[in-house]
Design a protein around this motif. Structure first.
Motif, PDB file in Angstrom:
ATOM      1  N   SER A 502      50.465  24.872  60.481  1.00 47.32           N
ATOM      2  CA  SER A 502      50.740  24.237  59.183  1.00 47.32           C
ATOM      3  C   SER A 502      49.471  23.552  58.680  1.00 47.32           C
ATOM      4  N   TRP A 503      48.439  24.346  58.474  1.00 47.09           N
ATOM      5  CA  TRP A 503      47.133  23.807  58.117  1.00 47.09           C
ATOM      6  C   TRP A 503      47.161  22.981  56.831  1.00 47.09           C
ATOM      7  N   GLY A 504      48.038  23.358  55.907  1.00 47.38           N
ATOM      8  CA  GLY A 504      48.058  22.653  54.625  1.00 47.38           C
ATOM      9  C   GLY A 504      48.875  21.381  54.627  1.00 47.38           C
ATOM     10  N   ALA A 505      49.482  21.006  55.756  1.00 45.63           N
ATOM     11  CA  ALA A 505      50.347  19.829  55.807  1.00 45.63           C
ATOM     12  C   ALA A 505      49.582  18.619  56.347  1.00 45.63           C
ATOM     13  N   LYS A 506      49.774  18.266  57.632  1.00 44.63           N
ATOM     14  CA  LYS A 506      49.189  17.037  58.154  1.00 44.63           C
ATOM     15  C   LYS A 506      47.654  17.030  58.185  1.00 44.63           C
ATOM     16  N   PRO A 507      46.976  18.168  58.423  1.00 43.22           N
ATOM     17  CA  PRO A 507      45.516  18.111  58.284  1.00 43.22           C
ATOM     18  C   PRO A 507      45.093  17.621  56.892  1.00 43.22           C
ATOM     19  N   LEU A 560      38.521  30.619  54.288  1.00 47.05           N
ATOM     20  CA  LEU A 560      39.735  31.416  54.197  1.00 47.05           C
ATOM     21  C   LEU A 560      40.410  31.114  52.864  1.00 47.05           C
ATOM     22  N   TRP A 561      40.877  32.177  52.192  1.00 46.99           N
ATOM     23  CA  TRP A 561      41.478  32.019  50.875  1.00 46.99           C
ATOM     24  C   TRP A 561      42.818  32.761  50.799  1.00 46.99           C
ATOM     25  N   HIS A 562      42.806  34.050  51.105  1.00 45.32           N
ATOM     26  CA  HIS A 562      44.005  34.899  51.014  1.00 45.32           C
ATOM     27  C   HIS A 562      44.426  35.209  52.447  1.00 45.32           C
ATOM     28  N   LEU A 563      45.371  34.436  52.989  1.00 42.65           N
ATOM     29  CA  LEU A 563      45.656  34.500  54.420  1.00 42.65           C
ATOM     30  C   LEU A 563      46.259  35.830  54.857  1.00 42.65           C
ATOM     31  N   ASP A 564      46.994  36.493  53.985  1.00 42.39           N
ATOM     32  CA  ASP A 564      47.524  37.809  54.332  1.00 42.39           C
ATOM     33  C   ASP A 564      46.376  38.798  54.527  1.00 42.39           C
ATOM     34  N   ALA A 565      45.457  38.860  53.566  1.00 43.23           N
ATOM     35  CA  ALA A 565      44.315  39.777  53.681  1.00 43.23           C
ATOM     36  C   ALA A 565      43.442  39.429  54.881  1.00 43.23           C
ATOM     37  N   TYR A 574      44.418  39.065  66.540  1.00 45.44           N
ATOM     38  CA  TYR A 574      45.520  38.754  67.444  1.00 45.44           C
ATOM     39  C   TYR A 574      45.682  37.247  67.632  1.00 45.44           C
ATOM     40  N   TYR A 575      44.570  36.543  67.801  1.00 43.99           N
ATOM     41  CA  TYR A 575      44.632  35.082  67.959  1.00 43.99           C
ATOM     42  C   TYR A 575      45.262  34.452  66.729  1.00 43.99           C
ATOM     43  N   TRP A 576      44.857  34.923  65.562  1.00 47.90           N
ATOM     44  CA  TRP A 576      45.352  34.378  64.303  1.00 47.90           C
ATOM     45  C   TRP A 576      46.861  34.622  64.157  1.00 47.90           C
ATOM     46  N   ILE A 577      47.305  35.835  64.478  1.00 45.17           N
ATOM     47  CA  ILE A 577      48.722  36.182  64.324  1.00 45.17           C
ATOM     48  C   ILE A 577      49.599  35.338  65.246  1.00 45.17           C
ATOM     49  N   ARG A 578      49.094  34.994  66.430  1.00 43.46           N
ATOM     50  CA  ARG A 578      49.898  34.182  67.349  1.00 43.46           C
ATOM     51  C   ARG A 578      50.228  32.823  66.753  1.00 43.46           C
ATOM     52  N   GLU A 579      49.362  32.314  65.888  1.00 41.51           N
ATOM     53  CA  GLU A 579      49.626  31.009  65.283  1.00 41.51           C
ATOM     54  C   GLU A 579      50.438  31.110  63.996  1.00 41.51           C
ATOM     55  N   VAL A 580      50.063  32.016  63.113  1.00 45.95           N
ATOM     56  CA  VAL A 580      50.684  32.028  61.782  1.00 45.95           C
ATOM     57  C   VAL A 580      51.715  33.130  61.597  1.00 45.95           C
ATOM     58  N   GLY A 581      51.798  34.068  62.554  1.00 45.37           N
ATOM     59  CA  GLY A 581      52.769  35.142  62.438  1.00 45.37           C
ATOM     60  C   GLY A 581      52.196  36.383  61.776  1.00 45.37           C
ATOM     61  N   ASP A 582      52.873  37.494  61.971  1.00 45.89           N
ATOM     62  CA  ASP A 582      52.489  38.768  61.367  1.00 45.89           C
ATOM     63  C   ASP A 582      53.075  38.829  59.957  1.00 45.89           C
ATOM     64  N   PRO A 583      52.222  38.835  58.934  1.00 45.18           N
ATOM     65  CA  PRO A 583      52.748  38.804  57.559  1.00 45.18           C
ATOM     66  C   PRO A 583      53.590  40.018  57.201  1.00 45.18           C
ATOM     67  N   GLN A 584      53.517  41.099  57.981  1.00 45.21           N
ATOM     68  CA  GLN A 584      54.367  42.257  57.726  1.00 45.21           C
ATOM     69  C   GLN A 584      55.825  41.996  58.113  1.00 45.21           C
ATOM     70  N   HIS A 585      56.033  41.069  59.014  1.00 46.56           N
ATOM     71  CA  HIS A 585      57.380  40.817  59.528  1.00 46.56           C
ATOM     72  C   HIS A 585      57.839  39.377  59.316  1.00 46.56           C
ATOM     73  N   ASP A 586      56.885  38.439  59.285  1.00 48.76           N
ATOM     74  CA  ASP A 586      57.231  37.026  59.148  1.00 48.76           C
ATOM     75  C   ASP A 586      56.119  36.341  58.358  1.00 48.76           C
ATOM     76  N   ASP A 587      56.319  36.272  57.040  1.00 47.10           N
ATOM     77  CA  ASP A 587      55.246  35.756  56.190  1.00 47.10           C
ATOM     78  C   ASP A 587      55.462  34.305  55.766  1.00 47.10           C
ATOM     79  N   GLU A 588      56.397  33.609  56.415  1.00 48.07           N
ATOM     80  CA  GLU A 588      56.722  32.256  55.973  1.00 48.07           C
ATOM     81  C   GLU A 588      55.516  31.322  56.078  1.00 48.07           C
ATOM     82  N   ARG A 589      54.834  31.339  57.242  1.00 49.17           N
ATOM     83  CA  ARG A 589      53.694  30.441  57.410  1.00 49.17           C
ATOM     84  C   ARG A 589      52.520  30.855  56.530  1.00 49.17           C
TER      85      ARG A 589
END
Length: 680
Positions: A502-507, A560-565, A574-589
């Motif tokens: 949740s980079w855009g929240a408490k940070p 970083l600007w467009h997190l999906d791209a 792989y490291y990135w997907i473990r934290e924010v999820g795979d945007p193809q299946h779970d794009d909430e974060r």
């Protein structure tokens, strides 16, 4: 040795680029010689070039320069007999005229005896990347690149054929394909062992035929440096294990006989990776850092372990809350020394292996290049008020103040002062920051403030930075705030976890809270502020722009600007997907934290900076950001570096980087006319 650095030098970018920069350390077996790499501006001013300097471990004699190679020197390491090995791309003085053999322009292994001239030992077609030496036998462990599928040293014809045909293409059959600023392939690192003067005592050179290739099937990068046992019998190196197509790889340790006769897995645990290996002095095992790998709900966690050569793993200092890095075993085997971030510092700690007692050796500063000798500890110490400097410490004793050793690059004065600020945020955490204040600021003359957000994101503003140097800003009248928001190292796991996924929240709210406290100071002008950052800090600069218009200007570097791209184009997907999820299946974060979805809310003028060779945050992020700003009518500029990567690493481009930022801030924060840098 040169004059000490003074406050006036930070007002002149040319003087700044000429400041000596101290790097790697090596200690002789008898403890009487300490050698460092000192990088200085090259004669043509286009690069920083390393040279070997000898330092006096007692601190009595001035430093003296040992080498003056035209292409610089690096990676110093002593042999048991006291010879100094190093790497250099300097030409071989013994080569025959007209020699155009393969490897002639590559980095070679050299030897400098205690008395006499340096001589070349080994120059393979792909160069030498690293050298370490066993402490007792002098067995060499080299890392050098070679094309897959053939014997080491026999790919020269293939290299030449590719060069003659103008072929630079690389065919990949596995992931990853890049790492930071480097393309992976077509050559991959091999681990080679050998001994000096084994077959050719007269020439004193290594021959490929005398080397043992421990990794002949290598077709990927090594995740960390390999280690060789003091008795010269064993090598431990990292090895990637593919877990699944959706997860990627973890890293295990492999034990190989130095003569190549045998090899097996030493340490492999589900959900963990191993790194930063150091042998015990009796060669019976190793200590290493074991990382519990991250998930969507849990940040990674480093622990210190001891691993016997039979594969038994024992966790050390299990109650330690700090994230262990770079363990070093004492020569007598009684203790392990390591560093770890801690509240804006990076101390050295000592773990007693008999009692498990952990003692913090150093009171302040950030330490790297730790060497444990028989009588003292040596290291490089830096802080925001001094660049890396060689120091000496006692083997035991809490919260020591080190003895500084004479070396180039000492700072005599700075154009301001350093202090700290802190605040308690809504969830009860204490957020702290370093604050650099210019010399002339006061309640009657408050300084404009620059909020600098660190990269990582899991790191800390705890050490001197040549790339992001606040004293260059202080010399021009700015105060610089260097906060550690949620996700920062040195404050415990819960502090990191507060911003995980949740980079855009408490940070973000942490950054605003510490800025609020700072601008209430009478010596800071709350009407003239700007925000800046690189990498994760650049992401936060972008996010800040979408959330508030309190700042007069924003500078975003390698952001970083467009997190999906970004998910599929970064070198570490792989490291990135473990934290924010795979945007193809779970794009909430991704949707909750991607600044590009909020571009219509940006009103603040922005300077976008990106290097074309950046593989961690690919340049498409900067290009898309700039285009989105332009099409939404936001005042913006794009400083583009075709030949730089995630960092700006050449002197000329470094000066232009700072000059452009100075001009942009002067226009929007100070209200001065825009002045385009001369070379742009």
């Amino acid at each position: 040795m040169g004059a000490a650095i003074s406050a006036e030098d930070f007002a002149d970018l040319t003087a700044y680029t000429r400041m000596p920069r101290v790097g790697s350390l090596a200690l002789s077996p008898d403890g009487t010689r300490l050698v460092a790499v000192v990088a200085e501006l090259s004669a043509d001013g286009k690069t920083w070039q390393g040279a070997l300097w000898e330092l006096d471990p007692t601190g009595r004699r001035p430093a003296r320069r040992l080498t003056r190679g035209a292409k610089g020197e690096s990676n110093p390491v002593f042999t048991p007999s006291g010879d100094l090995l190093f790497l250099s791309g300097r030409p071989n003085q013994e080569a025959k005229p007209g020699d155009t053999g393969v490897g002639k322009d590559k980095t070679a292994l050299w030897l400098l005896p205690p008395v006499g001239e340096a001589r070349e030992l080994f120059r393979p077609a792909g160069g030498v990347d690293r050298v370490v030496v066993s402490g007792e036998t002098g067995t060499l462990l080299l890392t050098a690149g070679a094309h897959p599928g053939g014997e080491f040293g026999h790919d020269g014809d293939l290299r030449k054929a590719r060069e003659d045909a103008g072929v630079t293409a690389i065919l990949h059959e596995s992931y990853p394909v890049r790492y930071w600023d480097s393309d992976l392939g077509p050559a991959y690192p091999r681990l080679l062992t050998g001994t000096l003067d084994a077959e050719h005592p007269d020439s004193g050179r290594l021959d490929t035929a005398d080397l043992v290739d421990l990794t002949p099937e290598s077709a990927t990068r090594l995740d960390d440096a390999a280690a060789i046992s003091p008795d010269g019998r064993w090598v431990v190196h990292t090895e990637r294990v593919e877990v699944s197509a959706s997860y990627g790889a973890r890293v295990r340790l492999r034990l190989v006989a130095a003569d190549g006769s045998s090899g097996r897995v030493l340490a492999d645990q589900d959900g963990h990776s191993f790194m930063q290996v150091a042998f015990l002095p009796d060669s019976s095992g190793v200590v290493a850092v074991r990382a519990l790998e991250s998930t969507a709900d849990r940040v990674w966690r480093n622990t210190l372990v001891r691993i016997s050569l039979t594969g038994e793993i024992t966790e050390l200092a299990a109650d330690l809350v700090e994230e262990v890095e770079h363990p070093v075993v004492a020569p007598d085997g009684r203790a392990v020394y390591f560093t770890a971030a801690q509240r804006g510092h990076q101390p050295i700690f000592r773990l007693d292996l008999a009692t498990s007692e952990v003692v913090r050796l150093t009171a302040s500063g950030a330490y790297t290049e730790v060497i444990v000798g028989r009588d003292h500890v040596y290291a490089l110490r830096s802080a925001w008020d001094h660049p890396p400097q060689p120091v000496r410490l006692e083997l035991e004793g809490a919260d020591q103040e080190p003895v500084a050793l004479p070396a180039p690059g000492a700072v005599a004065s700075l154009p301001g002062t350093l202090t700290e600020v802190s605040t308690v945020v809504e969830d009860g955490r204490t957020v702290r920051a370093w604050l650099v204040l210019p010399s002339n600021c006061s309640a009657d003359n408050p300084a404009p403030l620059l909020l600098w957000v660190h990269g990582g994101p899991i790191m800390s503003w705890n050490a001197w930075s040549w790339r992001w140097n606040p004293w260059l800003m202080a010399a021009r009248g700015y105060a610089v705030l260097l906060p550690d928001p949620a996700l920062s190292l040195g404050y415990g796991q819960e502090f990191i976890q507060a911003g995980w996924g949740s980079w855009g929240a408490k940070p973000y709210t942490d950054l605003m809270a510490i800025t609020d406290v700072t601008v209430r100071r009478p010596d800071v002008d709350d009407s003239r502020t700007a925000a800046m950052g690189g990498s994760f800090g650049g992401y936060m600069a972008n996010w800040i722009a979408t959330q508030t218009d309190r700042f007069k200007a924003i500078v975003t570097h390698a952001s970083l600007w467009h997190l999906d791209a970004f998910t599929g184009t970064t070198d570490a997907s792989y490291y990135w997907i473990r934290e924010v999820g795979d945007p193809q299946h779970d794009d909430e974060r991704v949707r909750a934290n991607s600044p590009h979805l909020r571009v219509a809310d940006i009103k603040t003028p922005m300077l976008v900076i990106h290097g074309d060779k950046d593989y961690r945050v690919p340049v498409g992020e900067g290009q898309r950001l700039f285009f989105d700003l332009v099409r939404h009518g936001v005042p913006a500029k794009f400083l583009y570096f075709p030949t730089e990567n995630h960092w700006i690493l050449t002197p000329g481009n470094t000066k232009v980087w700072y000059e452009t930022i100075f001009a942009f801030l002067a226009e929007h924060v100070l209200g001065e006319p825009w002045q385009r840098p001369d070379l742009l």
